[in-house]
Design an enzyme around this catalytic site. Structure first.
Site, PDB file in Angstrom:
ATOM      1  N   SER A 233       0.828  -1.218   0.000  1.00 46.83           N
ATOM      2  CA  SER A 233       0.000   0.000   0.000  1.00 46.83           C
ATOM      3  C   SER A 233       0.860   1.265   0.000  1.00 46.83           C
ATOM      4  O   SER A 233       0.597   2.203  -0.773  1.00 46.83           O
ATOM      5  CB  SER A 233      -0.977   0.000   1.181  1.00 46.83           C
ATOM      6  OG  SER A 233      -0.324  -0.336   2.379  1.00 46.83           O
ATOM      7  N   HIS A 263      -2.130  -8.875   2.198  1.00 50.07           N
ATOM      8  CA  HIS A 263      -1.775  -7.616   2.893  1.00 50.07           C
ATOM      9  C   HIS A 263      -2.889  -7.344   3.924  1.00 50.07           C
ATOM     10  O   HIS A 263      -3.141  -8.175   4.777  1.00 50.07           O
ATOM     11  CB  HIS A 263      -1.629  -6.529   1.818  1.00 50.07           C
ATOM     12  CG  HIS A 263      -0.959  -5.255   2.252  1.00 50.07           C
ATOM     13  ND1 HIS A 263      -0.349  -5.087   3.458  1.00 50.07           N
ATOM     14  CD2 HIS A 263      -0.824  -4.059   1.607  1.00 50.07           C
ATOM     15  CE1 HIS A 263       0.143  -3.858   3.553  1.00 50.07           C
ATOM     16  NE2 HIS A 263      -0.132  -3.207   2.436  1.00 50.07           N
ATOM     17  N   HIS A 309       5.731 -12.797   7.636  1.00 52.95           N
ATOM     18  CA  HIS A 309       5.902 -11.405   7.217  1.00 52.95           C
ATOM     19  C   HIS A 309       7.045 -11.297   6.225  1.00 52.95           C
ATOM     20  O   HIS A 309       8.008 -12.066   6.303  1.00 52.95           O
ATOM     21  CB  HIS A 309       6.180 -10.490   8.420  1.00 52.95           C
ATOM     22  CG  HIS A 309       5.857  -9.061   8.142  1.00 52.95           C
ATOM     23  ND1 HIS A 309       6.782  -8.192   7.607  1.00 52.95           N
ATOM     24  CD2 HIS A 309       4.706  -8.366   8.273  1.00 52.95           C
ATOM     25  CE1 HIS A 309       6.207  -7.014   7.438  1.00 52.95           C
ATOM     26  NE2 HIS A 309       4.943  -7.086   7.819  1.00 52.95           N
ATOM     27  N   ARG A 318       3.134  -5.027  17.337  1.00 52.64           N
ATOM     28  CA  ARG A 318       1.737  -4.569  17.268  1.00 52.64           C
ATOM     29  C   ARG A 318       0.800  -5.689  17.726  1.00 52.64           C
ATOM     30  O   ARG A 318      -0.198  -5.450  18.393  1.00 52.64           O
ATOM     31  CB  ARG A 318       1.409  -4.105  15.846  1.00 52.64           C
ATOM     32  CG  ARG A 318       2.308  -2.955  15.380  1.00 52.64           C
ATOM     33  CD  ARG A 318       2.169  -2.686  13.901  1.00 52.64           C
ATOM     34  NE  ARG A 318       2.525  -3.846  13.096  1.00 52.64           N
ATOM     35  CZ  ARG A 318       2.343  -3.948  11.785  1.00 52.64           C
ATOM     36  NH1 ARG A 318       1.788  -2.936  11.124  1.00 52.64           N
ATOM     37  NH2 ARG A 318       2.710  -5.034  11.124  1.00 52.64           N
ATOM     38  N   ASP A 364      -2.095  -8.704  12.053  1.00 52.04           N
ATOM     39  CA  ASP A 364      -3.457  -9.149  11.777  1.00 52.04           C
ATOM     40  C   ASP A 364      -3.899 -10.333  12.630  1.00 52.04           C
ATOM     41  O   ASP A 364      -5.074 -10.699  12.622  1.00 52.04           O
ATOM     42  CB  ASP A 364      -3.586  -9.503  10.285  1.00 52.04           C
ATOM     43  CG  ASP A 364      -3.328  -8.287   9.407  1.00 52.04           C
ATOM     44  OD1 ASP A 364      -3.761  -7.195   9.798  1.00 52.04           O
ATOM     45  OD2 ASP A 364      -2.693  -8.429   8.354  1.00 52.04           O
TER      46      ASP A 364
END
Ligand code: CMX
Length: 424
Positions: A233, A263, A309, A318, A364
């Site tokens: 992105s 993504h 990743h 995160r 995620d």
């Protein structure tokens, strides 16, 4: 806007001088080589662009302007956007000014709602968000100033204007998409006295007497803000912006990339996977059952969403922050318990599988469990939340690239015949 513009106006001349001197002194030196494998393999690891807003050391995870994301979990998105743009956290006055600035620009043109209403009822929420952003391109102050003629040195100013306009409107559009797409009733208007995150949480209409959901949204918007320059992105936004396409074109293009399952869409896929697991075993499975479920996914040729990743080689900080939030507020939630259990089993399975270079969870893997807990259960909406936050990263990168006079991006491609000819 005056405060953020002033802060940038003070910094930009020094940044320009620093880069000019760096290129003059070291311009001919190498920072990367490219192998045939990398050229065929998605350019993984090729150092070929600059991004100063954030970086992702594989062994640490996201640093926003050199601050580990784990140290920013008590901040607001306004703090983060200011930090991304200027390299410094704002003081209370600057933060308040930015909140007020965004609130004053939040009105979404009525034609945007008409465009969304005309779309098929089962359109993907990401397609609705991106369409709405693209539809607003006519509002671009950069496009107008460019058409009228302006100095290259000033490109960043109307880009900042567009960025603030867009950033102010994105949560309003995103919340409108949620209420429209999932038949939640009338749109809820933003309030001038609330912060960016508080407004978004409120406009979604999720019941939240304690304010805990709003705090979860604040954290969510902080954690997804940016992830250096090369991800799909950010890179797409940068590439499109490098042609001097305005922020509306560039950000909607970047978000189209975020909508892919490898993504940003992985957060939707991830919770789906967790709930399938829960359904199959009517609750939390045993270690052995979970291991088999993971292997069944891999053996059917699918990836385990939320794990792996392209850059990271450790547990994503995160994910750690989301897990800590969930464990603090609802440790007994069955979905949270599952997410936690998956974390203890899946890395081992992926290591045994032997393909993924990083067997650890990414952002995620945990975010969906939090949203699900607070009643936001429409998975296909999850990437929209990611998008609202990631707009901060894309826009701050765009502003800085304009300020630094980044040229149009145009790497050289070669043919397979050329590669063969090199190694005869
Ligand atoms: N499950 C199964 N296989 C995986 C895997 C996973 N979670 N992660 C990587 N692999 C596989 C790859 O598909 C690849 O297989 P092939 O050689 O058959 O093509 C192999 O392992 C090597 O891949 P890699 O170098 O470790 O990872 P990539 O840089 O190619 O891809 C990513 C990175 C994120 C796309 C990948 O790990 C993946 O598909 N993960 C699951 C989807 C996901 O969670 N995406 C979200 C990432 C964060 C975000 O952008 O939001």
């Amino acid at each position: 806007m005056a405060k953020l513009q002033n802060a940038l106006a003070k910094k930009i001349p020094d940044w320009r001088n620093e880069i000019r001197a760096l290129v003059k002194k070291h311009g001919g030196k190498k920072i990367s080589d490219v192998t045939v494998m990398q050229a065929y393999g998605g350019m993984r690891g090729v150092k070929g662009m600059i991004c100063d807003t954030s970086e992702v050391p594989p062994d640490k995870g996201l640093l926003v302007r050199n601050i580990p994301i784990g140290e920013l979990t008590d901040k607001t998105p306004e703090d983060i956007f200011y930090l991304l743009c200027t390299g410094e956290l704002p003081n209370a006055r600057d933060r308040k000014a930015l909140t007020e600035e965004l609130a004053s620009r939040a009105k979404v043109p009525s034609y945007v709602w008409k465009v969304l209403e005309a779309m098929p009822a089962n359109s993907h929420p990401m397609c609705m968000l991106d369409t709405a952003i693209l539809a607003m391109q006519r509002e671009s102050k950069f496009a107008k100033a460019y058409a009228a003629g302006m100095s290259k040195m000033d490109y960043w100013k109307p880009t900042l204007e567009d960025s603030l306009d867009l950033l102010a409107k994105i949560p309003v559009i995103a919340a409108g998409v949620y209420r429209m797409r999932f038949r939640k009733g009338k749109r809820i208007s933003p309030r001038k006295d609330l912060s960016w995150a508080e407004n978004y949480a409120r406009m979604l209409g999720v019941p939240d007497k304690s304010g805990e959901f709003a705090d979860c949204m604040r954290l969510y918007l902080v954690l997804h803000c940016d992830h250096e320059g090369g991800n799909v992105s950010a890179h797409t936004c940068h590439l499109v912006g490098s042609a001097l396409s305005d922020a509306y074109y560039a950000v909607s293009a970047g978000l189209n990339g975020l909508a892919g399952p490898l993504h940003g869409l992985a957060n939707q896929e991830c919770l789906k996977w967790v709930l399938e697991l829960k359904k199959q075993f009517r609750g939390v499975p045993t270690d052995e059952q979970l291991r088999k479920f993971a292997w069944d996914t891999l053996n059917s040729g699918k990836v385990i969403p939320g794990y792996g990743h392209a850059v990271l080689r450790v547990t994503d900080p995160r994910f750690t922050a989301f897990r800590a939030f969930g464990m603090k507020h609802f440790p007994d939630d069955p979905v949270m318990k599952l997410v936690d259990k998956i974390y203890t089993i899946v890395p081992g399975v992926l290591k045994e599988h032997g393909k993924a270079k990083n067997p650890w969870p990414n952002v995620d893997a945990g975010s969906g469990a939090l949203l699900y807990h607070y009643g936001l259960r429409e998975f296909s909406y999850y990437t929209v939340l990611f998008s609202v936050s990631r707009a901060m990263g894309m826009l701050s990168q765009l502003i800085i690239n304009r300020a630094m006079g980044s040229p149009i991006e145009r790497p050289k491609s070669v043919t397979t015949a050329w590669v063969k000819s090199q190694f005869k």
